[in-house]
Design an enzyme around this catalytic site. Structure first.
Site, PDB file in Angstrom:
ATOM      1  N   ASP A  42       0.872  -1.174   0.000  1.00  0.00           N
ATOM      2  CA  ASP A  42       0.000   0.000   0.000  1.00  0.00           C
ATOM      3  C   ASP A  42       0.914   1.231   0.000  1.00  0.00           C
ATOM      4  OD1 ASP A  42      -2.031   1.802   0.250  1.00  0.00           O
ATOM      5  OD2 ASP A  42      -2.634   1.196   2.278  1.00  0.00           O
ATOM      6  N   GLU A  67       5.047   5.062   3.617  1.00  0.00           N
ATOM      7  CA  GLU A  67       4.523   6.392   3.947  1.00  0.00           C
ATOM      8  C   GLU A  67       5.735   7.285   4.219  1.00  0.00           C
ATOM      9  OE1 GLU A  67       1.394   8.009   4.107  1.00  0.00           O
ATOM     10  OE2 GLU A  67       2.734   9.625   4.689  1.00  0.00           O
ATOM     11  N   ASP A 117      -1.600  12.206  -3.501  1.00  0.00           N
ATOM     12  CA  ASP A 117      -1.749  13.674  -3.445  1.00  0.00           C
ATOM     13  C   ASP A 117      -1.937  14.233  -4.859  1.00  0.00           C
ATOM     14  OD1 ASP A 117      -1.417  13.436  -0.760  1.00  0.00           O
ATOM     15  OD2 ASP A 117       0.669  14.113  -0.720  1.00  0.00           O
ATOM     16  N   LYS A 121      -2.073  22.457  -8.605  1.00  0.00           N
ATOM     17  CA  LYS A 121      -1.530  23.601  -9.360  1.00  0.00           C
ATOM     18  C   LYS A 121      -0.660  23.104 -10.519  1.00  0.00           C
ATOM     19  CE  LYS A 121      -1.505  26.760  -5.484  1.00  0.00           C
ATOM     20  NZ  LYS A 121      -0.750  27.101  -4.293  1.00  0.00           N
ATOM     21  N   ASP A 153     -10.330  10.683  -5.558  1.00  0.00           N
ATOM     22  CA  ASP A 153     -11.570  11.473  -5.630  1.00  0.00           C
ATOM     23  C   ASP A 153     -11.404  12.617  -6.617  1.00  0.00           C
ATOM     24  OD1 ASP A 153      -9.590  12.558  -3.766  1.00  0.00           O
ATOM     25  OD2 ASP A 153     -10.986  14.246  -3.694  1.00  0.00           O
ATOM     26  N   THR A 185     -10.149   2.734   2.409  1.00  0.00           N
ATOM     27  CA  THR A 185      -9.096   3.562   2.995  1.00  0.00           C
ATOM     28  C   THR A 185      -9.755   4.696   3.790  1.00  0.00           C
ATOM     29  OG1 THR A 185      -8.859   5.241   1.271  1.00  0.00           O
ATOM     30  CG2 THR A 185      -7.764   3.147   0.870  1.00  0.00           C
ATOM     31  N   PHE A 187      -9.341   7.899   3.430  1.00  0.00           N
ATOM     32  CA  PHE A 187      -9.818   8.953   2.532  1.00  0.00           C
ATOM     33  C   PHE A 187     -11.067   8.504   1.785  1.00  0.00           C
ATOM     34  CE2 PHE A 187      -7.044  12.686   2.294  1.00  0.00           C
ATOM     35  CZ  PHE A 187      -6.170  12.348   3.305  1.00  0.00           C
ATOM     36  N   GLU A 188     -11.115   7.232   1.434  1.00  0.00           N
ATOM     37  CA  GLU A 188     -12.281   6.723   0.719  1.00  0.00           C
ATOM     38  C   GLU A 188     -13.529   6.858   1.597  1.00  0.00           C
ATOM     39  OE1 GLU A 188     -11.687   2.708  -0.482  1.00  0.00           O
ATOM     40  OE2 GLU A 188     -13.350   2.761  -1.880  1.00  0.00           O
TER      41      GLU A 188
HETATM   42  C1  LIG Z   1      -4.277  11.665   0.583  1.00  0.00           C
HETATM   43  S1  LIG Z   1      -3.414  10.612   1.617  1.00  0.00           S
HETATM   44  C2  LIG Z   1      -4.137   9.009   1.332  1.00  0.00           C
HETATM   45  C3  LIG Z   1      -3.817   8.026   2.422  1.00  0.00           C
HETATM   46  C4  LIG Z   1      -4.372   6.607   2.211  1.00  0.00           C
HETATM   47  N1  LIG Z   1      -3.787   5.985   1.041  1.00  0.00           N
HETATM   48  C5  LIG Z   1      -5.860   6.637   2.091  1.00  0.00           C
HETATM   49  O1  LIG Z   1      -6.381   6.353   1.004  1.00  0.00           O
HETATM   50  O2  LIG Z   1      -6.535   6.921   3.091  1.00  0.00           O
HETATM   51  C6  LIG Z   1      -1.876  10.451   0.757  1.00  0.00           C
HETATM   52  C7  LIG Z   1      -0.807   9.836   1.634  1.00  0.00           C
HETATM   53  O3  LIG Z   1       0.316   9.543   0.835  1.00  0.00           O
HETATM   54  C8  LIG Z   1       1.471  10.049   1.473  1.00  0.00           C
HETATM   55  N2  LIG Z   1       2.379  10.382   0.375  1.00  0.00           N
HETATM   56  C9  LIG Z   1       2.179  11.301  -0.579  1.00  0.00           C
HETATM   57  N3  LIG Z   1       3.169  11.277  -1.474  1.00  0.00           N
HETATM   58  C10 LIG Z   1       4.012  10.302  -1.067  1.00  0.00           C
HETATM   59  C11 LIG Z   1       5.225   9.797  -1.582  1.00  0.00           C
HETATM   60  N4  LIG Z   1       5.759  10.287  -2.712  1.00  0.00           N
HETATM   61  N5  LIG Z   1       5.830   8.797  -0.913  1.00  0.00           N
HETATM   62  C12 LIG Z   1       5.287   8.295   0.227  1.00  0.00           C
HETATM   63  N6  LIG Z   1       4.142   8.734   0.761  1.00  0.00           N
HETATM   64  C13 LIG Z   1       3.509   9.724   0.116  1.00  0.00           C
HETATM   65  C14 LIG Z   1       1.021  11.253   2.261  1.00  0.00           C
HETATM   66  O4  LIG Z   1       1.890  11.539   3.320  1.00  0.00           O
HETATM   67  C15 LIG Z   1      -0.347  10.790   2.725  1.00  0.00           C
HETATM   68  O5  LIG Z   1      -0.286  10.094   3.944  1.00  0.00           O
END
Ligand SMILES: C[S@@+](CC[C@H](N)C(=O)[O-])C[C@H]1O[C@@H](n2cnc3c(N)ncnc32)[C@H](O)[C@@H]1O
Length: 206
Positions: A42, A67, A117, A121, A153, A185, A187-188
């Site tokens: 994941d 993460e 993420d 922008k 989303d 998840t 966020f889901e």
């Molecule tokens: C929007 S959250 C989604 C978390 C989880 N996957 C969920 O669906 O609930 C995005 C997560 O990815 C991590 N993240 C973003 N870019 C990353 C990267 N390049 N490498 C590791 N983690 C990353 C962020 O710190 C954050 O915890």
């Protein structure tokens, strides 16, 4: 919790955190899990709700979360320790680097990427995880016949992802029927509670 139980919990939380022996050399699978079992990864697992739910639901499989944020890593490793799961671990590392350089080639039966993420922008688009280079890394990471499952989303980012997927070599898009009781998840759950649509893509390595 008495002193002994507390010490056991701390030890289990520390075990849940996988710190590679060498960040500049590709790891062996046996370094991550002692037990040989199908592996699911994941990437960007956030607070780990999905990782933990999957580890509970599929005890015969191994689950590795990655993460980059320390606070989330600590939270997930404590949660794994508290649950006493031997089939879940977490790695603090950037997703592209981990996929490209650290994780064993062809190790993952399934790679999950939930709500990456979106970097909305235009001048930040180069920071988006989904790039041609990332697809090459995913191809290398996934076992033949294995899968990549993506959810977001964010429609503009999904449209971007679809273009990247269309250029990617070695994968085919496959159907992804809704499974109502499949773990969700963080966020889901958050977006579904607001009635927002979730965009999904499921790929199989040819
Ligand atoms: C929007 S959250 C989604 C978390 C989880 N996957 C969920 O669906 O609930 C995005 C997560 O990815 C991590 N993240 C973003 N870019 C990353 C990267 N390049 N490498 C590791 N983690 C990353 C962020 O710190 C954050 O915890």
């Amino acid at each position: 919790m008495n002193k002994q139980q507390h010490a056991a919990f701390i030890a289990a939380a520390e075990r849940a955190l996988w710190t590679p022996k060498d960040h500049f050399q590709r790891a062996e699978l046996s370094e991550i899990f002692e037990r040989t079992a199908p592996l699911e990864i994941d990437l960007g697992c956030g607070d780990g709700a999905f990782l933990l739910a999957m580890a509970k639901r599929y005890p015969e499989r191994n689950f590795l979360g990655t993460e980059r944020l320390l606070g989330r890593i600590e939270k997930v490793s404590r949660a794994i320790g508290r649950a006493g799961f031997e089939n879940a671990r977490i790695l603090r590392l950037e997703s592209l680097y981990a996929s490209q350089w650290l994780l064993p080639i062809g190790c993952a039966e399934v790679v999950h990427i939930g709500f990456p993420d979106p970097w909305p922008k235009r001048h930040h688009h180069e920071r988006r995880l989904f790039q041609d280079e990332f697809m090459v890394a995913l191809y290398q990471l996934v076992t033949p016949g294995g899968e990549v499952r993506i959810k977001t989303d964010d429609l503009p980012y999904f449209q971007w992802i679809e273009k990247v997927l269309a250029r990617a070599k070695g994968f085919e898009r496959i159907e992804w029927p809704e499974e109502p009781d499949y773990p969700r998840t963080d966020f889901e759950q958050h977006f579904l509670a607001q009635g927002l649509p979730i965009h999904r893509a499921r790929l199989r390595k040819i």
